[in-house]
Design a protein around this motif. Structure first.
Motif, PDB file in Angstrom:
ATOM      1  N   ARG A  35       0.846  -1.198   0.000  1.00 55.94           N
ATOM      2  CA  ARG A  35       0.000   0.000   0.000  1.00 55.94           C
ATOM      3  C   ARG A  35       0.881   1.247   0.000  1.00 55.94           C
ATOM      4  N   ILE A  36       0.772   2.048  -1.038  1.00 58.77           N
ATOM      5  CA  ILE A  36       1.537   3.291  -1.129  1.00 58.77           C
ATOM      6  C   ILE A  36       0.908   4.284  -0.147  1.00 58.77           C
ATOM      7  N   ARG A  37       1.761   4.899   0.667  1.00 60.49           N
ATOM      8  CA  ARG A  37       1.224   5.867   1.643  1.00 60.49           C
ATOM      9  C   ARG A  37       1.982   7.174   1.546  1.00 60.49           C
ATOM     10  N   PRO A  38       1.260   8.284   1.444  1.00 63.71           N
ATOM     11  CA  PRO A  38       1.954   9.574   1.480  1.00 63.71           C
ATOM     12  C   PRO A  38       2.485   9.823   2.883  1.00 63.71           C
ATOM     13  N   GLU A  39       3.537  10.614   2.998  1.00 62.62           N
ATOM     14  CA  GLU A  39       4.043  10.934   4.344  1.00 62.62           C
ATOM     15  C   GLU A  39       2.976  11.643   5.163  1.00 62.62           C
ATOM     16  N   HIS A  40       2.219  12.498   4.478  1.00 60.84           N
ATOM     17  CA  HIS A  40       1.156  13.234   5.171  1.00 60.84           C
ATOM     18  C   HIS A  40      -0.161  12.947   4.475  1.00 60.84           C
ATOM     19  N   GLU A  41      -0.979  12.129   5.115  1.00 64.47           N
ATOM     20  CA  GLU A  41      -2.274  11.773   4.521  1.00 64.47           C
ATOM     21  C   GLU A  41      -3.232  12.952   4.672  1.00 64.47           C
ATOM     22  N   LEU A  42      -3.778  13.413   3.554  1.00 64.47           N
ATOM     23  CA  LEU A  42      -4.716  14.542   3.559  1.00 64.47           C
ATOM     24  C   LEU A  42      -6.090  14.047   3.124  1.00 64.47           C
ATOM     25  N   LYS A  43      -7.087  14.931   3.215  1.00 69.30           N
ATOM     26  CA  LYS A  43      -8.386  14.607   2.620  1.00 69.30           C
ATOM     27  C   LYS A  43      -8.201  14.673   1.093  1.00 69.30           C
ATOM     28  N   ALA A  44      -8.981  13.874   0.362  1.00 71.51           N
ATOM     29  CA  ALA A  44      -8.769  13.779  -1.094  1.00 71.51           C
ATOM     30  C   ALA A  44      -8.747  15.160  -1.753  1.00 71.51           C
ATOM     31  N   HIS A  45      -9.673  16.039  -1.362  1.00 74.87           N
ATOM     32  CA  HIS A  45      -9.769  17.341  -2.049  1.00 74.87           C
ATOM     33  C   HIS A  45      -8.617  18.281  -1.667  1.00 74.87           C
ATOM     34  N   GLU A  46      -7.852  17.905  -0.644  1.00 69.62           N
ATOM     35  CA  GLU A  46      -6.738  18.778  -0.228  1.00 69.62           C
ATOM     36  C   GLU A  46      -5.461  18.559  -1.044  1.00 69.62           C
ATOM     37  N   TYR A  47      -5.399  17.420  -1.760  1.00 72.78           N
ATOM     38  CA  TYR A  47      -4.230  17.202  -2.627  1.00 72.78           C
ATOM     39  C   TYR A  47      -4.377  18.087  -3.852  1.00 72.78           C
ATOM     40  N   ARG A  48      -3.283  18.622  -4.325  1.00 67.22           N
ATOM     41  CA  ARG A  48      -3.341  19.379  -5.570  1.00 67.22           C
ATOM     42  C   ARG A  48      -3.106  18.415  -6.725  1.00 67.22           C
ATOM     43  N   LYS A  49      -3.970  18.525  -7.723  1.00 69.65           N
ATOM     44  CA  LYS A  49      -3.899  17.617  -8.875  1.00 69.65           C
ATOM     45  C   LYS A  49      -2.531  17.702  -9.558  1.00 69.65           C
ATOM     46  N   SER A  50      -1.941  18.884  -9.499  1.00 71.50           N
ATOM     47  CA  SER A  50      -0.675  19.100 -10.203  1.00 71.50           C
ATOM     48  C   SER A  50       0.522  18.531  -9.429  1.00 71.50           C
ATOM     49  N   GLU A  51       0.280  18.104  -8.185  1.00 70.85           N
ATOM     50  CA  GLU A  51       1.385  17.618  -7.346  1.00 70.85           C
ATOM     51  C   GLU A  51       1.924  16.313  -7.926  1.00 70.85           C
TER      52      GLU A  51
END
Ligand SMILES: Cc1cc2nc3c(=O)[nH]c(=O)nc-3n(C[C@H](O)[C@H](O)[C@H](O)COP(=O)(O)O)c2cc1C
Length: 158
Positions: A35-51
């Motif tokens: 399971r790939i995990r970001p270092e900082h799990e955010l709410k889906a809408h908080e990620y920027r699409k361009s990231e």
């Protein structure tokens, strides 16, 4: 066959496909589910699409010993999640490897698979097959049926 299934899942659908794949490969194959995990799990809408280079929890499994790498993502805004994009961009040792891709979504996958394929082709990897599972409801056995055929095709690939 030694297979890596690497996926990100926020609400469990993509994880269900990853686990169904593990089962579908059956005996005689070794499947590692990661399971790939970001270092900082955010709410889906908080990620920027361009990231495209989000920090991910380490270590990531080395690709060295895998014959096949299967990568799965939920569709967000007709695109793969920035977490899976970041994973593929950070991946070492993809050159010459066989990959397969899968996505889960409610209806409209947009450019999800194409974007992931493009990253892999710039790394010199080959995408041998893809699967998109669409459902507005929780994935049940019926919706997961195509996973079986996907695994069988991958086992037959030279
Ligand atoms: C922020 C966000 C954006 C989404 N955008 C799309 C989309 O463009 N097309 C689509 O068919 N489904 C979209 N969905 C639905 C998810 O792709 C779908 O529920 C997916 O199976 C969730 O996977 P998961 O349970 O593994 O997190 C979106 C969901 C979220 C949370």
């Amino acid at each position: 066959m030694n297979v890596l299934v690497a996926y990100y899942s926020k609400t469990g659908a993509t994880e269900k496909v990853a686990l169904a794949l593990e089962k579908a490969f059956g005996e005689g194959n070794t499947v590692t589910v990661f399971r790939i995990r970001p270092e900082h799990e955010l709410k889906a809408h908080e990620y920027r699409k361009s990231e495209k280079d989000l920090p991910l929890q380490k270590p990531l499994p080395s690709l060295k010993d895998f014959d096949l790498v299967i990568v799965g993502t939920p569709v967000w805004g007709f695109c793969p999640t920035p977490i899976v994009v970041s994973y593929l961009r950070q991946l070492q040792g993809a050159k010459g490897k066989r990959f397969a891709l899968f996505a889960t979504c409610t209806a409209l996958p947009g450019t999800t698979i194409m974007r992931l394929s493009n990253i892999l082709s710039t790394k010199g990897a080959t995408v041998v097959d893809t699967l998109t599972i669409r459902s507005i409801f929780e994935l049940d056995a019926e919706k997961l049926k195509p996973v079986q055929g996907f695994a069988q095709r991958l086992l037959k690939e030279p």
